[in-house]
Design an enzyme around this catalytic site. Sequence first.
Site, mmCIF file in Angstrom:
data_model
loop_
_atom_site.group_PDB
_atom_site.id
_atom_site.type_symbol
_atom_site.label_atom_id
_atom_site.label_comp_id
_atom_site.label_asym_id
_atom_site.label_seq_id
_atom_site.Cartn_x
_atom_site.Cartn_y
_atom_site.Cartn_z
ATOM 1 N N HIS A 253 0.875 -1.172 0.064
ATOM 2 C CA HIS A 253 0.054 0.097 -0.119
ATOM 3 C C HIS A 253 0.927 1.245 0.048
ATOM 4 O O HIS A 253 1.940 1.391 0.629
ATOM 5 C CB HIS A 253 -0.915 0.086 1.475
ATOM 6 C CG HIS A 253 -2.106 0.848 1.128
ATOM 7 N ND1 HIS A 253 -2.008 2.179 1.240
ATOM 8 C CD2 HIS A 253 -3.358 0.743 0.685
ATOM 9 C CE1 HIS A 253 -3.017 3.063 1.054
ATOM 10 N NE2 HIS A 253 -3.861 2.026 0.667
ATOM 11 N N GLU A 308 -7.917 -4.728 -0.017
ATOM 12 C CA GLU A 308 -8.638 -5.280 -1.114
ATOM 13 C C GLU A 308 -8.549 -6.762 -0.923
ATOM 14 O O GLU A 308 -9.408 -7.494 -1.756
ATOM 15 C CB GLU A 308 -7.710 -4.880 -2.496
ATOM 16 C CG GLU A 308 -7.689 -3.463 -2.694
ATOM 17 C CD GLU A 308 -8.744 -2.586 -2.731
ATOM 18 O OE1 GLU A 308 -9.985 -3.177 -2.625
ATOM 19 O OE2 GLU A 308 -8.490 -1.268 -3.016
HETATM 20 N N1 COA Z 1 3.833 -7.880 -5.002
HETATM 21 C C1 COA Z 1 5.185 -7.956 -5.014
HETATM 22 N N2 COA Z 1 6.274 -6.754 -5.094
HETATM 23 C C2 COA Z 1 5.561 -5.706 -4.613
HETATM 24 C C3 COA Z 1 3.945 -5.619 -4.177
HETATM 25 C C4 COA Z 1 3.224 -6.514 -4.350
HETATM 26 N N3 COA Z 1 1.948 -6.580 -4.215
HETATM 27 N N4 COA Z 1 3.834 -4.496 -3.809
HETATM 28 C C5 COA Z 1 5.316 -3.555 -4.196
HETATM 29 N N5 COA Z 1 6.099 -4.454 -4.331
HETATM 30 C C6 COA Z 1 7.452 -4.368 -4.738
HETATM 31 C C7 COA Z 1 7.951 -3.701 -5.987
HETATM 32 O O1 COA Z 1 7.944 -4.757 -7.038
HETATM 33 C C8 COA Z 1 9.015 -2.734 -5.773
HETATM 34 O O2 COA Z 1 10.268 -3.549 -5.815
HETATM 35 P P1 COA Z 1 11.467 -3.092 -6.421
HETATM 36 O O3 COA Z 1 11.808 -1.884 -5.530
HETATM 37 O O4 COA Z 1 12.328 -4.213 -6.341
HETATM 38 O O5 COA Z 1 10.982 -2.403 -7.893
HETATM 39 C C9 COA Z 1 8.856 -2.496 -4.370
HETATM 40 O O6 COA Z 1 7.863 -3.276 -3.599
HETATM 41 C C10 COA Z 1 8.385 -0.937 -4.163
HETATM 42 O O7 COA Z 1 7.062 -0.849 -5.079
HETATM 43 P P2 COA Z 1 5.983 0.575 -5.109
HETATM 44 O O8 COA Z 1 5.363 0.239 -6.393
HETATM 45 O O9 COA Z 1 7.277 1.618 -5.086
HETATM 46 O O10 COA Z 1 5.624 0.522 -3.849
HETATM 47 P P3 COA Z 1 4.211 1.382 -3.494
HETATM 48 O O11 COA Z 1 4.259 1.210 -1.831
HETATM 49 O O12 COA Z 1 4.560 2.559 -4.042
HETATM 50 O O13 COA Z 1 3.153 0.425 -4.246
HETATM 51 C C11 COA Z 1 1.015 -0.379 -4.560
HETATM 52 C C12 COA Z 1 1.845 0.209 -3.551
HETATM 53 C C13 COA Z 1 -0.210 -0.749 -3.906
HETATM 54 C C14 COA Z 1 0.705 0.241 -5.967
HETATM 55 C C15 COA Z 1 1.716 -1.759 -4.652
HETATM 56 O O14 COA Z 1 2.051 -2.524 -3.468
HETATM 57 C C16 COA Z 1 0.978 -2.795 -5.459
HETATM 58 O O15 COA Z 1 1.075 -2.713 -6.750
HETATM 59 N N6 COA Z 1 0.415 -3.820 -4.955
HETATM 60 C C17 COA Z 1 -0.594 -4.842 -5.716
HETATM 61 C C18 COA Z 1 -1.820 -3.997 -6.055
HETATM 62 C C19 COA Z 1 -2.842 -3.924 -4.931
HETATM 63 O O16 COA Z 1 -3.098 -4.738 -4.038
HETATM 64 N N7 COA Z 1 -3.570 -2.635 -5.035
HETATM 65 C C20 COA Z 1 -4.553 -2.422 -3.945
HETATM 66 C C21 COA Z 1 -3.975 -1.179 -3.065
HETATM 67 S S1 COA Z 1 -5.282 -1.019 -1.893
#
Ligand code: COA
Length: 372
Positions: A253, A308
């Site tokens: 998140h 979610e």
């Molecule tokens: N599964 C696998 N790896 C994940 C992950 C997940 N659900 N969420 C983050 N990561 C990893 C990324 O690949 C990234 O790795 P890297 O640094 O080696 O490239 C690292 O963690 C950071 O990712 P980032 O996109 O910067 O994190 P964030 O905190 O900004 O992203 C989300 C938040 C929600 C976009 C992300 O966690 C995600 O895509 N989750 C899955 C979709 C989801 O459940 N969405 C509903 C949100 S309420």
Amino acid sequence: MEPATESRSYSPGLEGVLAGETAIALVDGKNGRLTYRGYPIGELVRHGSYADVAELLWTGEWGPGARLACASLSPPVLAALRNLPDGANAMDALRSAVSAWGAAERPGWPPSAEQARALTAMTPTALAGYARLQQGLEPIEPDPDLPLAAGFLYQLTGELPDEADARALDAYLIVAAEHSFNASTFAARVITSTKSDLASAVCGAIGALKGPLHGGAPTEVASQLLQIGSPERAEAWMRGALDRGERLMGFGHRVYRAYDPRAAALREVAEGMANAADWLKLAVAVEDVALRLLAERHPDRGLKTNVEYYTAAVLQGVGLPPAIFPATFAMARHAGWTAHCIEQASANRLIRPDVRYVGPAERSLPGVGATA
Ligand code: COA
């Protein structure tokens, strides 16, 4: 202005920028806390209903026993649903219903709690009506004696819902009702700040929520669980997904770096649902494996379960088709969006930020400037 002289800092996605003030909800991502008007989400789920919580969001007052039943659709709203082209989805239907409602009701400015109640009561009827029309069935008139969650389930199936299912859906509506300055809420506030009406603001919010980065995850969680199929297959399936660089849906998140308190509240509710038993057992087993693998791969990120994940378990458990999961989220969020519109209007200032210009310096059209 010369582009190079602009020295103010810019944060892509407005990340970290304070873009307003609110007294509605506090999201404390570091500690995994969420409060509505100061009350913790877990207590609200245990002791309140969606109607109580919506009133709390709109008025700031806690008064358990509030009533909010689904409302009938006016002819323009029903016509908007019937006239949707093939290929439209449930979010398009909801946005069209709210637009038709606004055109017919013409809610004046400033937005009020009364307008918010009327709109929030209309949307479950519109969504259930759309879902039935999609199946070639006629929409069902709302039962004014049923609370909103039970009334929505009744209008989907034509049968009085199981009490535990209605309670579980109500809990979901509570946790999804509000989440501070997310993209859709901010969109609603921007539109309200122009002194546009509540329906226009909510149409914009639905549009923002329609994007997969904001509102699409529960459907994808459901499909992930379906593909995994059984607890024994979880580890191999998820290792494969991570090796291919894919993300595990329902984890991570932008704000929460601890276990999402909404996921915790929903897991508690889902555990009490007989219908969700198999589905939930799979969800719990898959969650354990996912948390272990994510901690292995990203030990410093604090990747935990998000709302979610258990949303999918609850919505699937009460029998909703995955195609309407995002629109059910939008339906729940009406309470929060409209509360923010009311708050925005109460101390309104047109939201109009600056932007850094990165285009060409001033110049003349080809063949005009030098000789002119
Ligand atoms: N599964 C696998 N790896 C994940 C992950 C997940 N659900 N969420 C983050 N990561 C990893 C990324 O690949 C990234 O790795 P890297 O640094 O080696 O490239 C690292 O963690 C950071 O990712 P980032 O996109 O910067 O994190 P964030 O905190 O900004 O992203 C989300 C938040 C929600 C976009 C992300 O966690 C995600 O895509 N989750 C899955 C979709 C989801 O459940 N969405 C509903 C949100 S309420």
